[in-house]
Design a protein around this motif. Structure first.
Motif, PDB file in Angstrom:
ATOM      1  N   VAL A  79      -2.337  15.940   3.694  1.00  0.00           N
ATOM      2  CA  VAL A  79      -1.057  16.222   4.333  1.00  0.00           C
ATOM      3  C   VAL A  79      -1.245  17.250   5.439  1.00  0.00           C
ATOM      4  O   VAL A  79      -0.593  17.188   6.487  1.00  0.00           O
ATOM      5  N   VAL A  80      -2.136  18.196   5.217  1.00  0.00           N
ATOM      6  CA  VAL A  80      -2.371  19.229   6.218  1.00  0.00           C
ATOM      7  C   VAL A  80      -2.935  18.619   7.501  1.00  0.00           C
ATOM      8  O   VAL A  80      -2.486  18.935   8.613  1.00  0.00           O
ATOM      9  N   ALA A  81      -3.929  17.742   7.363  1.00  0.00           N
ATOM     10  CA  ALA A  81      -4.544  17.112   8.528  1.00  0.00           C
ATOM     11  C   ALA A  81      -3.813  15.854   8.973  1.00  0.00           C
ATOM     12  O   ALA A  81      -4.226  15.222   9.955  1.00  0.00           O
ATOM     13  N   GLN A  82      -2.748  15.461   8.247  1.00  0.00           N
ATOM     14  CA  GLN A  82      -1.991  14.241   8.577  1.00  0.00           C
ATOM     15  C   GLN A  82      -2.919  13.026   8.641  1.00  0.00           C
ATOM     16  O   GLN A  82      -2.875  12.235   9.584  1.00  0.00           O
ATOM     17  N   PHE A  83      -3.738  12.899   7.618  1.00  0.00           N
ATOM     18  CA  PHE A  83      -4.701  11.794   7.577  1.00  0.00           C
ATOM     19  C   PHE A  83      -4.489  10.979   6.310  1.00  0.00           C
ATOM     20  O   PHE A  83      -4.370  11.536   5.201  1.00  0.00           O
ATOM     21  N   GLY A  84      -4.447   9.652   6.464  1.00  0.00           N
ATOM     22  CA  GLY A  84      -4.489   8.726   5.336  1.00  0.00           C
ATOM     23  C   GLY A  84      -3.183   8.464   4.636  1.00  0.00           C
ATOM     24  O   GLY A  84      -3.113   7.572   3.771  1.00  0.00           O
ATOM     25  N   VAL A  85      -2.119   9.211   4.961  1.00  0.00           N
ATOM     26  CA  VAL A  85      -0.852   9.020   4.235  1.00  0.00           C
ATOM     27  C   VAL A  85      -0.275   7.638   4.539  1.00  0.00           C
ATOM     28  O   VAL A  85       0.150   6.907   3.630  1.00  0.00           O
ATOM     29  N   LYS A  86      -0.251   7.262   5.801  1.00  0.00           N
ATOM     30  CA  LYS A  86       0.264   5.942   6.175  1.00  0.00           C
ATOM     31  C   LYS A  86      -0.615   4.826   5.589  1.00  0.00           C
ATOM     32  O   LYS A  86      -0.104   3.777   5.164  1.00  0.00           O
ATOM     33  N   ASP A  87      -1.931   5.043   5.562  1.00  0.00           N
ATOM     34  CA  ASP A  87      -2.831   4.042   4.980  1.00  0.00           C
ATOM     35  C   ASP A  87      -2.492   3.771   3.518  1.00  0.00           C
ATOM     36  O   ASP A  87      -2.509   2.623   3.052  1.00  0.00           O
ATOM     37  N   VAL A  88      -2.169   4.843   2.785  1.00  0.00           N
ATOM     38  CA  VAL A  88      -1.865   4.682   1.359  1.00  0.00           C
ATOM     39  C   VAL A  88      -0.614   3.823   1.178  1.00  0.00           C
ATOM     40  O   VAL A  88      -0.596   2.861   0.368  1.00  0.00           O
ATOM     41  N   PHE A  89       0.448   4.114   1.924  1.00  0.00           N
ATOM     42  CA  PHE A  89       1.692   3.360   1.729  1.00  0.00           C
ATOM     43  C   PHE A  89       1.559   1.931   2.247  1.00  0.00           C
ATOM     44  O   PHE A  89       2.073   0.985   1.623  1.00  0.00           O
ATOM     45  N   ASP A  90       0.880   1.743   3.373  1.00  0.00           N
ATOM     46  CA  ASP A  90       0.706   0.377   3.879  1.00  0.00           C
ATOM     47  C   ASP A  90      -0.063  -0.486   2.888  1.00  0.00           C
ATOM     48  O   ASP A  90       0.325  -1.645   2.603  1.00  0.00           O
ATOM     49  N   ASN A  91      -1.135   0.043   2.360  1.00  0.00           N
ATOM     50  CA  ASN A  91      -1.971  -0.755   1.458  1.00  0.00           C
ATOM     51  C   ASN A  91      -1.392  -0.838   0.053  1.00  0.00           C
ATOM     52  O   ASN A  91      -1.689  -1.785  -0.684  1.00  0.00           O
ATOM     53  N   ALA A  92      -0.576   0.132  -0.324  1.00  0.00           N
ATOM     54  CA  ALA A  92       0.147  -0.006  -1.596  1.00  0.00           C
ATOM     55  C   ALA A  92       1.141  -1.170  -1.504  1.00  0.00           C
ATOM     56  O   ALA A  92       1.322  -1.948  -2.475  1.00  0.00           O
TER      57      ALA A  92
END
Length: 477
Positions: free
Chosen positions: A92-105
């Motif tokens: 969350v701090v680096a704003q990395f991977g959050v969108k990837d998690v929800f898209d692939n979920a």
């Protein structure tokens, strides 16, 4: 019924990953046997963070994070492969991977519905969860240039020079045959009265000219009788030197005079309280008024007021020393460099540099020569070194070459000035970089030269720059 389960653990807590296998995955499979699972490693930024700073911010409520607690990417991939689930890392701090998690979920949830009659045709082309692009770590901060404190050195500073007056050029002749040796540059830059005294008559051009000629000072000022130039044996080196011999009035006693002269060297009053009144009397006689005020403060038990007097003393001395360096006043040696000559003062060099002290104290030819050859450098670099040795402050000039100065500081064994020069070089490179000037070539040149001349901090900064701009540097070179 859940459509998808996102199973999270902390990349900074190995126990949380262990619990994924032993606790959470079996429980999910028990209650939701057909629900797809996505494994997510959180707090990815801690893998590249400064853990000391993080732990300071977490105290005292949280357990400190150790470097061994940080899980590598392979550990998460191994568990995900063992469980047969897709794996992602987020921060969350680096704003990395959050969108990837929800898209692939969402993808995992939709793919799991293909067995239903309604979704067979609609989800035929739906892809399974995709692989995650690798995380690009943030650039590490550049190494800081650490400037060491000024070492005491073998010379011991002005106080030790007064106690062992190497290269003395003035001797005070007292009643009873007592003699006190000193250096004109220290006395003249600390007291206007002595500056006027030593500018009344300069040293003769040759050893024979002016020897024996005495100038009467009885009408010039109190405490002084006469001034003449003659050959006097150096009390430390044992070699004859041309000195100014100042005959003093019979009211000037040896110990109070030494206390006054020592103050003019150090700016401090370090004498027993028993002879303070005599010291104050001699200070007033020789018009050293700031010392007279310090003695009065000591006698009145107001010594705390002497701090401001000492500060003003050092500021005044620094300004006068710079003036003497610029004009060559009271210079007793000339350095011949590649592009000219620079006058200097042996006492100030001896007190500030062990290399200079060894050269002027030993049996080298330079110890008694009026000119010293110093090849391989230039006037701007040597003046910067002299200014630092005289005042303790590094003042760069527009014509100063940082690399040439680094070579000279390594040659003269001046680690503090070397660190200040490294900081100056870094500041110049950053200033050029901010002005969109290409510095890649200059950084590579600096790296080669700094490794050869022991400028390790600047070398580390150059390596950091090359590593963080590796692709661009490789394309050019």
């Amino acid at each position: 019924r859940s459509d998808v389960v996102v199973l999270c653990f902390s990349l900074a807590n190995p126990n949380s990953l262990r619990h994924v296998k032993t606790m959470w995955y079996p429980e999910i499979k028990h209650f939701c046997p057909r629900t797809p699972i996505v494994l997510v490693g959180c707090q990815l930024d801690l893998r590249y963070a400064d853990l000391d700073a993080v732990n300071r911010a977490r105290r005292p409520l949280a357990k400190p994070i150790k470097p061994s607690d940080i899980l590598p990417p392979e550990r998460g991939h191994e568990v995900a492969q063992e469980l047969g689930v897709p794996y992602y890392e987020t921060s969350v701090v680096a704003q990395f991977g959050v969108k990837d998690v929800f898209d692939n979920a969402i993808r995992a949830a939709l793919v799991s519905r293909r067995h239903l009659q309604f979704w067979k045709s609609h989800l035929r082309k739906m892809q399974r969860p995709l692989l995650q692009a690798p995380f690009l770590p943030p650039k590490p901060p550049p190494p800081l240039i650490q400037v060491p404190d000024a070492p005491p050195g073998l010379g011991g500073g002005p106080a030790a020079l007064f106690q062992a007056p190497l290269c003395a050029d003035v001797v005070f002749q007292l009643q009873g045959g007592h003699r006190v040796f000193a250096h004109r540059i220290y006395l003249a830059t600390a007291c206007s009265r002595f500056y006027d005294l030593f500018t009344l008559e300069g040293p003769p051009e040759s050893l024979g000219q002016g020897d024996g000629t005495t100038r009467d000072l009885s009408s010039w000022g109190r405490g002084f009788l006469s001034l003449r130039w003659e050959l006097v044996t150096d009390p430390v080196a044992g070699r004859e030197r041309r000195m100014a011999v100042v005959a003093m009035d019979r009211g000037v006693r040896p110990e109070p005079l030494r206390a006054v002269l020592e103050y003019l060297y150090t700016g401090k009053l370090e004498r027993p309280h028993g002879d303070l009144r005599q010291v104050g009397a001699v200070a007033e006689l020789l018009e050293v008024f700031d010392l007279r005020m310090m003695v009065a403060n000591e006698l009145n038990q107001e010594s705390f007021m002497n701090q401001e007097i000492t500060k003003a003393f050092h500021v005044r001395r620094a300004n006068r020393v710079k003036e003497c360096l610029a004009k060559g006043v009271f210079a007793d040696v000339v350095f011949r460099v590649d592009d000219g000559a620079v006058p200097a003062h042996k006492p100030l060099l001896i007190a500030g540099c062990d290399w200079m002290r060894a050269m002027f104290r030993g049996g080298f030819r330079e110890s008694y020569a009026d000119e010293v050859s110093l090849p391989g450098t230039n006037c701007a670099c040597l003046r910067a070194v002299l200014d630092f040795l005289y005042t303790g402050v590094f003042t760069p000039t527009p014509d100063l070459d940082a690399m040439e100065l680094l070579i000279l500081t390594d040659r003269l064994c001046l680690p503090r000035l070397q660190a200040l020069t490294e900081q100056y070089a870094v500041d110049e490179l950053l200033r050029a970089f901010m002005q969109r000037v290409e510095i890649d070539e200059q950084v590579i040149i600096y790296l080669e030269m700094t490794q050869f001349h022991n400028a390790r901090q600047l070398a580390a900064w150059c390596l950091h720059y090359i590593c963080t701009n590796y692709n661009r540097v490789c394309r050019r070179f």
